[in-house]
Design an enzyme around this catalytic site. Structure first.
Site, short mmCIF file in Angstrom:
data_model
loop_
_atom_site.label_atom_id
_atom_site.label_comp_id
_atom_site.label_asym_id
_atom_site.label_seq_id
_atom_site.Cartn_x
_atom_site.Cartn_y
_atom_site.Cartn_z
N GLN A 194 1.35 -0.83 -0.11
CA GLN A 194 -0.02 0.22 0.11
C GLN A 194 0.85 1.44 0.09
OE1 GLN A 194 -3.55 0.08 -0.30
NE2 GLN A 194 -3.31 2.41 -0.14
N ALA A 215 -5.72 5.35 -0.83
CA ALA A 215 -5.50 5.15 0.91
C ALA A 215 -4.16 5.39 1.23
CB ALA A 215 -6.27 4.05 1.27
N SER A 220 -5.87 1.92 4.15
CA SER A 220 -6.61 0.87 3.08
C SER A 220 -7.59 0.37 3.45
CB SER A 220 -5.97 0.61 2.55
OG SER A 220 -6.29 -0.27 1.16
N HIS A 222 -8.24 -2.64 1.65
CA HIS A 222 -7.90 -3.25 1.25
C HIS A 222 -6.73 -4.15 2.28
CE1 HIS A 222 -8.83 -3.46 -2.51
NE2 HIS A 222 -8.57 -2.08 -2.77
N ASP A 229 -11.09 -4.55 -5.33
CA ASP A 229 -11.54 -3.82 -7.01
C ASP A 229 -11.62 -4.83 -8.03
OD1 ASP A 229 -10.83 -2.00 -5.17
OD2 ASP A 229 -8.59 -1.77 -5.87
N GLU A 278 -15.74 4.64 -6.82
CA GLU A 278 -15.16 4.15 -7.47
C GLU A 278 -16.18 2.47 -7.27
OE1 GLU A 278 -11.85 3.05 -4.38
OE2 GLU A 278 -11.07 5.13 -4.87
N TRP A 280 -15.92 0.42 -8.66
CA TRP A 280 -14.85 -0.69 -9.31
C TRP A 280 -14.58 -1.08 -7.41
CZ3 TRP A 280 -12.76 3.58 -11.27
CH2 TRP A 280 -12.42 4.68 -9.75
N HIS A 281 -14.59 -0.68 -6.72
CA HIS A 281 -14.08 -1.05 -4.65
C HIS A 281 -15.45 -1.44 -4.28
CE1 HIS A 281 -11.78 -0.84 -1.72
NE2 HIS A 281 -12.90 -0.65 -0.39
#
Ligand SMILES: [Zn+2]
Length: 313
Positions: A194, A215, A220, A222, A229, A278, A280-281
């Site tokens: 990240q 982020a 994040s 993630h 994503d 976003e 896609w997230h």
């Protein structure tokens, strides 16, 4: 007869007066005994972000009995995280000052309302293992924390936490059954990955763009192993707003919640999430929470705030 009637009427008036007196007395007594129960003031926000050099109207953030309120001011020329403590003297005892503190982040805010996450000191969350852990620009994962149940998502080299991976596989299969193509782009990321990602975004596009779509390391989703994503294309310009118009982009919005996922950064909530749109997230929060968020159209921030308020009442 007449005398009796007057006597009764007098007696009734007397009784009414008596009861009135006693009620007033009781009321006064209860006020004296528990001064903390008197109406005071409410802090409207527990944390705010203001632009560097901004003039803060301190009383805009409190409501109620604000006449005698006192507070400290902060120097907004310096970036950073500060505290403003409001206090109100208890008028019944002339002591026991009630104090409430609001955190103020002085940040560089861009024209689109997005602020730079590097200027503030985030709060470290205490529940990173929870599927409803809130991570954003003001909430970070404890340093060194790593999920202990990461697995590879079927048919991909990307990882998610086991529960999220299984939920995603069900989502993926449901999409596939409807003839919808879905490419997995990015799942779990380490803090180092990240950090590299953030740094690269800053170098290529600048801090404003990075603040909009990336982020800062430690903040994040993630890194929680609960975000993924996905795109309608495998290569090229795969993470753009065009994902929203694709079949998979629409499927995330219409059906994602059935599998426990929410679209974390919607187009019309940029002022709350402080991230760009976003499509896609996806964030895994579990079916129950995802359904509530889907029905309410709240952001995850608003949902968590609402539920933490409920708990303290
Ligand atoms: Zn993402």
């Amino acid at each position: 007869m007449k005398v009796t009637s007057i006597s009764i009427k007098l007696m009734l008036v007397f009784l009414l007066l008596l009861s009135g007196c006693s009620t007033n007395k009781e009321h006064k007594k209860s006020q004296e005994q528990s001064p903390t129960k008197q109406k005071t003031f409410t802090l409207n926000s527990s944390r705010i972000q203001v632009n560097q050099y901004a003039t803060i109207n301190y009383l805009d953030y409190v409501s109620g009995n604000t006449d005698a309120i006192e507070y400290n001011t902060i120097d907004t020329s310096k970036l950073g995280t500060y505290e403003v403590t409001y206090s109100l003297e208890d008028t019944t005892t002339n002591s026991n000052q009630e104090a409430k503190t609001m955190i103020v982040d002085v940040v560089r805010t861009y024209e689109n309302g997005i602020f730079n996450p590097t200027d503030l000191t985030p709060e470290t969350i205490t529940n990173p293992e929870s599927i409803t852990a809130l991570v954003n620009k003001t909430h970070q994962i404890p340093s060194g924390w790593v999920p202990n149940d990461l697995v590879e998502v079927a048919g991909s080299s990307q990882q998610l936490r086991k529960e999220a991976a299984e939920a995603f596989e069900a989502f993926y299969q449901a999409a596939k059954n409807q003839g919808i193509t879905c490419y997995i782009i990015s799942g779990y990321r380490t803090n180092d990955a990240q950090a590299l990602y953030w740094q690269r975004q800053v170098e290529i596009y600048g801090e404003e763009y990075a603040s909009l779509y990336s982020a800062y390391p430690g903040r994040s989703e993630h890194q929680l192993g609960l975000a993924i994503d996905i795109s309608n294309q495998l290569t090229g310009n795969r993470l753009t707003e065009q994902v929203a118009n694709s079949d998979i982009g629409k499927f995330i919005v219409s059906d994602g919640y059935k599998y426990g996922f929410i679209l974390r950064y919607p187009q019309d909530k940029i002022n709350i999430t402080n991230y760009g749109y976003e499509p896609w997230h996806m964030r895994y929060v579990g079916k129950e929470t995802a359904e509530k968020i889907h029905q309410s159209t709240l952001t995850f921030e608003e949902y968590i705030e609402m539920n933490s308020v409920k708990k303290t009442v």
